[in-house]
Design an enzyme around this catalytic site. Structure first.
Site, PDB file in Angstrom:
ATOM      1  N   SER A  82      11.406  -1.900  -2.790  1.00 63.10           N
ATOM      2  CA  SER A  82      11.527  -1.409  -1.426  1.00 63.10           C
ATOM      3  C   SER A  82      12.506  -0.230  -1.379  1.00 63.10           C
ATOM      4  O   SER A  82      12.262   0.782  -2.030  1.00 63.10           O
ATOM      5  CB  SER A  82      11.921  -2.556  -0.496  1.00 63.10           C
ATOM      6  N   ASP A 145       1.124  -5.362   2.933  1.00 62.19           N
ATOM      7  CA  ASP A 145       2.570  -5.259   3.160  1.00 62.19           C
ATOM      8  C   ASP A 145       2.823  -5.091   4.658  1.00 62.19           C
ATOM      9  O   ASP A 145       2.305  -4.159   5.278  1.00 62.19           O
ATOM     10  CB  ASP A 145       3.134  -4.065   2.379  1.00 62.19           C
ATOM     11  N   HIS A 172       5.250  -7.975   0.990  1.00 63.29           N
ATOM     12  CA  HIS A 172       6.346  -7.086   0.581  1.00 63.29           C
ATOM     13  C   HIS A 172       6.993  -7.566  -0.722  1.00 63.29           C
ATOM     14  O   HIS A 172       8.128  -7.228  -1.000  1.00 63.29           O
ATOM     15  CB  HIS A 172       7.370  -6.989   1.718  1.00 63.29           C
TER      16      HIS A 172
END
Length: 193
Positions: A82, A145, A172
Site C-alpha cells: 500500500s 481492492d 487490500h
C-alpha cells in the site's frame, strides 16, 4: 570484444515496508508471518520495523529511514504494501535496489487529504528511473481492492513492466499469511522452503 555485464549479486536481505495506519507491524496483516518465513532462508535476513510517522507516512521521513536505518541498497528486496509500495517506488527512483515487490500499489493521492500530505504524489512518476534501478519488479494487485481502483494498479504494472500477479479476491491484501509472496521471493533467491 564487448564487455559482458555480470548479473547483480543475489540479494542478502528483504525489507518489509508496511502500509500506513496500522498498529505494531509484527501483528499487522501478513507482515510478521512473511518476516518469520523469509528469516528461515539460509544466509538471508528479512527486516520488519515499525516505521516513523506511521499514519501519514511522509516521504521526507520514510525514505531517509529506509536508507539510513533499514539500509536498503543494491542487495535489498523491498517489499512494500500500500503506502509502503508507493514509498518503495519513490525510493527506487533515486536508489539502486535489487528488487521491489509491490503489493496494492497506486499512483495518485486518491483524493485523500492524508495521502496528499504524504508528499509522494506532488510530481510525476519517474518510471524509467525505477526500472533502471531494479533488476526485478514484481507486483501483486486485486481487482476487488476496496481502497484502490484497478486502473491505478494496472498503470503501475504497465509503466514498470512488472511481473503482475493479478487477483480478483484478495481485497487490500490484509490476510494473516501470504504464501505466494514468500514463494516469489524464494524464487528470486533460488531457494525453495
Amino acid at each position: 570484444m564487448a564487455e559482458s555485464k555480470s548479473p547483480p549479486a543475489l540479494p542478502c536481505k528483504a525489507v518489509i515496508v508496511p502500509g500506513n495506519g496500522g498498529g505494531h507491524v509484527e501483528d499487522s496483516n501478513w507482515y510478521g508471518w512473511v518476516n518469520k518465513k523469509l528469516n528461515q532462508v539460509p544466509d538471508f535476513q528479512c527486516l520488519l520495523k515499525n516505521m516513523p510517522d506511521p499514519i501519514t507516512a511522509k516521504e521526507k521521513i520514510w525514505l531517509p529511514f529506509m536508507e539510513e536505518k533499514l539500509q536498503c541498497d543494491g542487495q535489498t528486496i523491498i517489499i512494500g504494501h500500500s503506502s509502503g509500495a508507493v514509498a518503495a517506488m519513490r525510493y527506487a527512483e533515486i536508489h539502486k535496489v535489487y528488487a521491489i515487490v509491490l503489493i496494492a500499489a497506486y499512483t495518485s493521492d486518491l483524493g485523500d487529504d492524508n495521502e496528499r500530505e504524504s508528499g509522494y504524489f506532488n510530481r510525476p512518476w519517474q518510471w524509467e528511473k525505477i526500472r533502471s534501478n531494479c533488476s526485478k519488479i514484481v507486483q501483486f494487485g486485486s481487482t476487488d481492492d476496496p481502497f484502490l481502483p484497478w486502473a491505478e494498479q494496472q498503470e503501475v504494472a504497465d509503466c514498470l513492466g512488472a511481473e503482475l500477479h493479478k487477483y480478483a479476491d484478495q481485497g487490500h491484501f490484509q490476510n494473516q499469511t501470504f504464501p505466494h509472496l514468500v514463494a516469489v521471493v524464494n524464487k528470486m533467491l533460488n531457494t525453495f522452503l
